[in-house]
Design an enzyme around this catalytic site. Structure first.
Site, PDB file in Angstrom:
ATOM      1  N   TRP A 127      70.075  23.336  22.064  1.00 47.34           N
ATOM      2  CA  TRP A 127      70.706  23.094  20.696  1.00 47.34           C
ATOM      3  C   TRP A 127      70.402  22.514  20.279  1.00 47.34           C
ATOM      4  O   TRP A 127      70.547  21.018  20.791  1.00 47.34           O
ATOM      5  CB  TRP A 127      72.163  23.405  20.740  1.00 47.34           C
ATOM      6  CG  TRP A 127      73.602  23.366  19.593  1.00 47.34           C
ATOM      7  CD1 TRP A 127      73.164  23.461  18.615  1.00 47.34           C
ATOM      8  CD2 TRP A 127      73.935  22.225  19.930  1.00 47.34           C
ATOM      9  NE1 TRP A 127      74.585  23.000  17.929  1.00 47.34           N
ATOM     10  CE2 TRP A 127      75.304  22.187  18.019  1.00 47.34           C
ATOM     11  CE3 TRP A 127      74.953  21.706  20.423  1.00 47.34           C
ATOM     12  CZ2 TRP A 127      75.967  21.605  17.584  1.00 47.34           C
ATOM     13  CZ3 TRP A 127      75.939  20.629  20.143  1.00 47.34           C
ATOM     14  CH2 TRP A 127      76.619  21.087  18.841  1.00 47.34           C
ATOM     15  N   ASP A 208      77.942  24.907  28.597  1.00 44.74           N
ATOM     16  CA  ASP A 208      78.442  24.816  27.107  1.00 44.74           C
ATOM     17  C   ASP A 208      78.768  26.194  26.806  1.00 44.74           C
ATOM     18  O   ASP A 208      77.741  27.383  26.764  1.00 44.74           O
ATOM     19  CB  ASP A 208      77.470  24.368  26.820  1.00 44.74           C
ATOM     20  CG  ASP A 208      77.436  23.968  25.061  1.00 44.74           C
ATOM     21  OD1 ASP A 208      78.937  25.126  24.639  1.00 44.74           O
ATOM     22  OD2 ASP A 208      76.649  23.301  24.012  1.00 44.74           O
ATOM     23  N   ALA A 210      79.958  28.362  23.885  1.00 46.69           N
ATOM     24  CA  ALA A 210      80.278  28.592  22.648  1.00 46.69           C
ATOM     25  C   ALA A 210      79.936  29.557  21.342  1.00 46.69           C
ATOM     26  O   ALA A 210      80.462  29.682  20.560  1.00 46.69           O
ATOM     27  CB  ALA A 210      79.529  27.275  21.670  1.00 46.69           C
ATOM     28  N   LYS A 243      83.702  30.127  16.866  1.00 47.50           N
ATOM     29  CA  LYS A 243      82.638  30.887  16.492  1.00 47.50           C
ATOM     30  C   LYS A 243      83.472  32.311  17.024  1.00 47.50           C
ATOM     31  O   LYS A 243      83.654  32.897  16.339  1.00 47.50           O
ATOM     32  CB  LYS A 243      81.157  31.440  17.030  1.00 47.50           C
ATOM     33  CG  LYS A 243      80.482  29.803  17.506  1.00 47.50           C
ATOM     34  CD  LYS A 243      79.850  29.576  16.361  1.00 47.50           C
ATOM     35  CE  LYS A 243      79.571  28.544  16.940  1.00 47.50           C
ATOM     36  NZ  LYS A 243      78.159  27.888  15.347  1.00 47.50           N
TER      37      LYS A 243
HETATM   38  C1  LMR Z   1      74.414  26.418  15.262  1.00 47.37           C
HETATM   39  O1  LMR Z   1      73.454  26.126  16.138  1.00 47.37           O
HETATM   40  O2  LMR Z   1      74.038  26.695  13.853  1.00 47.37           O
HETATM   41  C2  LMR Z   1      75.804  26.082  15.270  1.00 47.37           C
HETATM   42  O3  LMR Z   1      76.237  25.935  16.768  1.00 47.37           O
HETATM   43  C3  LMR Z   1      76.813  25.273  13.749  1.00 47.37           C
HETATM   44  C4  LMR Z   1      76.386  23.592  14.182  1.00 47.37           C
HETATM   45  O4  LMR Z   1      77.020  23.244  14.470  1.00 47.37           O
HETATM   46  O5  LMR Z   1      74.587  23.172  14.965  1.00 47.37           O
END
Ligand code: LMR
Length: 394
Positions: A127, A208, A210, A243
């Site tokens: 990410w 992490d 999420a 989420k």
């Molecule tokens: C994403 O990866 O699209 C989500 O986790 C939202 C974000 O905050 O980037």
């Protein structure tokens, strides 16, 4: 003062969201930011959330501050949801945070405070906000190989080969489930192997989490995390409720630290509290109270789980449908990995130019690395989407 500021490049995911909103075409499709959408393209307020909010509205009699670590009942219940009974409660310290990003931020600050020499190792790719936050905080970091673009799976041999260079005290950042952006995940056997490595190498895992409940189910998605938690002396865990409770804008999460002993845990807890005070004092209350109400009420919890499960099943259906349509459109099995990936995302393996072409020619918005949001797929338009992907690819 501001004349010294340099231009600040926007986060690619947030930039894409803004581009999509500004696109006047009616036939556009948002496969960018990771937000769940139902068959009508709406991001619903979950039933249990609505019910808990009503209850909260009726019963809340004060808006005074909560504790500096937030609602400790919320922290405990969310910790249990992630960790089960894998770790004795007196070794767990947690702080309620503004979302999963807030949890990651607090944990990175805790790492910096406890071991400024630690290098944080993260998967390539990950990410984008992970490396951005690490760089912002000046924390040394390195990547490990993770994704095999040729197969669309995890290159586990390469990952383990890279991790050998970790030093004791370094931090290993892992995605608990539903890897973002690839959708390719470690098997339980691989989690066990990484756990053995972590213990032998004396490195600290930082997970992490999420997307619990978006992959193979609430329990299955936490199995790797729990296996590791039970075996290691120390662990860090960032949990998001954006989420799986659909509480994106309410900013609900928790930073959790497992220490070696109860005595050490008390010190970790005090440090989490002091870091909260330094960053935002008290975390936002509303969403966390809603989650605590749901997790502590059997009827609300059952309804939340049922709705979450149907969201998960819907995404799985869309995945399988797109994989089938891509098979048809490309006359090959090279996109079959879309059907075996889990979670909200898959990385298609298109070049940045092909991603731009998808956007410009078809109004299809994917992240630049060709990550698509599975929840954004149109159930009735999978054939058309597959044809567009096949056309930019050839
Ligand atoms: C994403 O990866 O699209 C989500 O986790 C939202 C974000 O905050 O980037």
């Amino acid at each position: 003062m501001f004349e010294t500021l340099k231009p600040s490049p926007p986060d690619k995911i947030i930039e894409l969201l803004e581009m999509f909103r500004a696109d006047p075409r009616t036939e556009k499709l948002d496969l960018g930011v990771g937000v769940y959408k139902d068959a009508n393209g709406k991001t619903p307020v979950m039933r249990a959330v609505k019910a808990a909010e009503k209850r909260l509205l009726d019963t809340q009699d004060s808006k005074s501050y909560v504790g500096i670590l937030g609602d400790l009942e919320f922290v405990k219940l969310l910790g249990e949801l992630a960790l089960g009974s894998s770790v004795p409660a007196d070794r767990i310290a947690g702080a309620q945070t503004p979302g999963g990003t807030g949890a990651i931020r607090q944990i990175l600050e805790l790492i910096k405070r406890s071991n400024p020499a630690a290098t944080v190792w993260y998967s390539d790719p990950t990410w984008p906000n992970h490396p951005a936050m690490l760089a912002h905080l000046g924390i040394p970091s390195r990547t490990y190989r993770y994704f095999d673009a040729a197969t669309g799976g995890v290159d586990f041999a390469a990952m383990m080969a890279d991790l050998v260079a970790m030093k004791p005290g370094d931090v290993l950042l892992l995605h608990g489930c539903c890897h973002n952006p690839t959708g390719a995940n470690l098997t339980l056997e691989q989690w066990a192997e990484v756990t053995d490595f972590v213990v032998k190498a004396g490195v600290v895992p930082f997970i992490d989490l999420a997307y619990q409940g978006f992959g193979d189910g609430l329990e299955a998605d936490a199995a790797g995390v729990r296996h590791m938690a039970a075996a290691v002396p120390e662990m860090l865990l960032a949990v998001s409720c954006s989420k799986n409770f659909g509480l994106y804008r309410d900013r609900v999460g928790a930073a959790i630290a497992i220490s070696e002993t109860a005595e050490k845990s008390a010190i970790t807890k005090a440090n989490l509290a002091s870091l909260s005070r330094l960053n935002f004092s008290f975390p936002p209350d509303h969403g966390a109270k809603v989650v605590a109400l749901i997790l502590s009420d059997p009827a609300l919890k059952a309804d939340w789980q049922a709705e979450l499960e149907s969201m998960r099943a819907g995404m799985l259906e869309l995945r399988k449908g797109l994989a089938n349509e891509l098979r048809r459109a490309t006359n090959s099995d090279r996109f079959d990995f879309v059907g075996t990936h889990r979670g909200m995302f898959s990385r298609l393996g298109l070049s940045p130019e092909q991603v731009v072409k998808l956007r410009e020619d078809f109004g299809i918005y994917a992240v630049g690395d060709s990550r698509i949001n599975i929840a954004g797929l149109p159930a009735q338009g999978l054939g058309k989407l597959a044809a567009a992907i096949a056309s930019v690819e050839s």
